[in-house]
Design an enzyme around this catalytic site. Structure first.
Site, mmCIF file in Angstrom:
data_model
loop_
_atom_site.group_PDB
_atom_site.id
_atom_site.type_symbol
_atom_site.label_atom_id
_atom_site.label_comp_id
_atom_site.label_asym_id
_atom_site.label_seq_id
_atom_site.Cartn_x
_atom_site.Cartn_y
_atom_site.Cartn_z
ATOM 1 N N GLY A 211 38.753 41.219 42.682
ATOM 2 C CA GLY A 211 38.120 40.957 42.576
ATOM 3 C C GLY A 211 37.464 39.499 42.050
ATOM 4 C CG ASN A 212 34.373 37.542 43.458
ATOM 5 O OD1 ASN A 212 34.206 36.826 42.200
ATOM 6 N ND2 ASN A 212 34.802 37.894 44.366
ATOM 7 N NE ARG A 213 39.493 31.636 38.853
ATOM 8 C CZ ARG A 213 40.222 31.862 37.447
ATOM 9 N NH1 ARG A 213 39.899 32.049 36.237
ATOM 10 N NH2 ARG A 213 41.616 31.901 37.538
#
Ligand code: CTP
Length: 415
Positions: A211-213
């Site tokens: 995933g990412n932030r």
């Protein structure tokens, strides 16, 4: 405009009196059709006094006026609020047991449902299938708001605020009329705007993902600003830390491939597409059907990645292929490096992606992602000067939406 306001049997019926006020104060002629159950919450006298028109839900009143045919035929817009689970089911299955359901079957203009019910009822597979059916027929079903419900429970299921329903209804009917006390500038009145937001999740196995932030805060703020500017908003939500604003048409997605499918579908008749989502450029080449286990004595598994499609680029290609007059907006998250600074990278990206506007922000750990403030530069693919915007994510969203409105009329003056 002639509006039919259907009122369902839920406690939120009392809020619909304010919605009726917004309609009449904006000069519209409203016929209210409460269901039998709705009149247990708010009486006929209230609807008659506020609308200035007689009120009934019987097909056997004023039979000579053929109301069950005439009202739906003549209405420029039908709004149903609160749309209960029962009313959504009746509309989806084409039932015609009372004046409101008859009117819905006779609708010649746009139809908007603003649901309100308990979270479990809203999330029930039966209700979701009914919503899907109605949407596939071109009916607009707003997302309910989240918050305190009738009892001590809370969650998605609250009726969106009357002002949000009013704005969505006016956008749907293509009217620029704003409520007397309304604040939206209407730069996107009557426009359909698709906005993607949040971060995609690329599955490794049933329990793990890459995933990412991204928090989705900027995308949610953009959706709220577009609604306030009078647009109908299709909101494609990947993983988000915040709730999408009430009043959007919500599509939840997980991976880049799901987002691609939803974006291409939603874009077909959109005037504007804003890709604010943080889309993973790569996904695991193999996705395990079962949980990947550690085995003593064996090496840790190696994850091989493959490229995801570039959705923004594909949207631009398809738009050109169709010769469509659609404004496409990209976001760029840049850090700057030895090859160039943030603006140099962004200018190259604008060219590469071929979009009309690129909203550029500088990222890094603790910067932009998940924060409440933002600072961006908006680059135009049509030669206009770069423009800076800073402040809360809502301030930045308002500036971007304003710019989208100007660019839309500048680039496609005939639209
Ligand atoms: N985007 C997209 N599909 C992808 C990746 C990105 O549609 N597979 C969109 C994003 O939603 C955003 C824009 O492209 O609007 C820029 O994304 P960004 O990750 O900043 O750029 P990249 O194209 O990934 O370029 P680079 O890897 O060079 O930063």
């Amino acid at each position: 405009m002639r509006i039919v306001l259907g009122v369902g049997g839920g406690i939120a019926a009392y809020k619909v009196a304010s919605l009726l006020r917004l309609f009449t104060e904006a000069g519209h002629k409203v016929t209210v059709i409460p269901t039998e159950a709705a009149t247990r919450f708010v009486g006929v006298a209230t609807w008659e006094a506020l609308s200035g028109n007689p009120v009934s839900n019987s097909v056997f009143d004023d039979v000579e006026k053929v109301n069950h045919v005439r009202l739906g035929h003549e209405a420029d817009l039908i709004v149903v609020a609160p749309a209960t689970a029962d009313l959504l089911a009746k509309a989806a299955t084409g039932q015609a047991g009372d004046l409101l359901t008859n009117t819905l079957l006779m609708a010649h203009g746009p139809v908007l449902f603003a649901p309100a019910m308990h979270t479990e009822m809203w999330q029930h597979a039966a209700t979701q299938a009914n919503v899907e059916t109605l949407r596939s027929r071109g009916v607009t079903v707003l997302e309910p708001a989240s918050g305190r419900l009738t009892g001590s429970d809370s969650g998605p299921g609250r009726l969106p605020e009357p002002e949000a329903i009013f704005a969505a209804a006016m956008a749907l009917a293509g009217s620029e009329t704003s409520p007397a006390q309304g604040s939206h500038s209407g730069v996107l009145a009557g426009r359909i705007v698709t906005i993607s937001a949040g971060g995609t999740r690329e599955a490794l196995d049933p329990v793990r993902f890459l995933g990412n932030r991204s928090s989705g805060k900027q995308g949610a703020a953009l959706a709220a600003a577009a609604l306030a500017a009078g647009a109908t908003v299709r909101f494609l939500a990947a993983h988000m830390d915040v709730e999408p604003p009430a009043g959007v048409e919500l599509v939840r997605v997980e991976s880049a491939l799901e987002l691609r499918e939803a974006a291409l579908k939603a874009a077909v008749d959109s005037d504007v597409v804003i890709m604010a989502a943080a889309v993973a450029d790569f996904r695991p080449a193999e996705v395990s059907d079962t949980k990947i286990k550690k085995v003593d004595g064996e090496d840790a598994p190696v994850v091989r990645l493959i490229r995801n499609p570039d959705i923004l680029h594909e949207l631009v290609e398809r738009r050109h292929a169709d010769g469509g007059q659609q404004l496409i907006v990209g976001f760029a998250a840049e850090t700057g490096d030895a090859q160039g600074d943030v603006l140099e990278h962004a200018t190259a990206k604008l060219k590469r992606k071929g979009c009309d506007l690129l909203v550029v922000n500088q990222v890094g750990v603790g910067r932009v992602f998940g924060q409440d403030d933002n600072s961006v530069v908006i680059l135009s693919g049509h030669g206009a000067d770069p423009e800076s915007a800073a402040g809360s994510k809502a301030d930045v969203a308002a500036a971007v939406i304003d710019r989208v409105g100007t660019e839309l009329t500048r680039v496609f003056p005939a639209v």
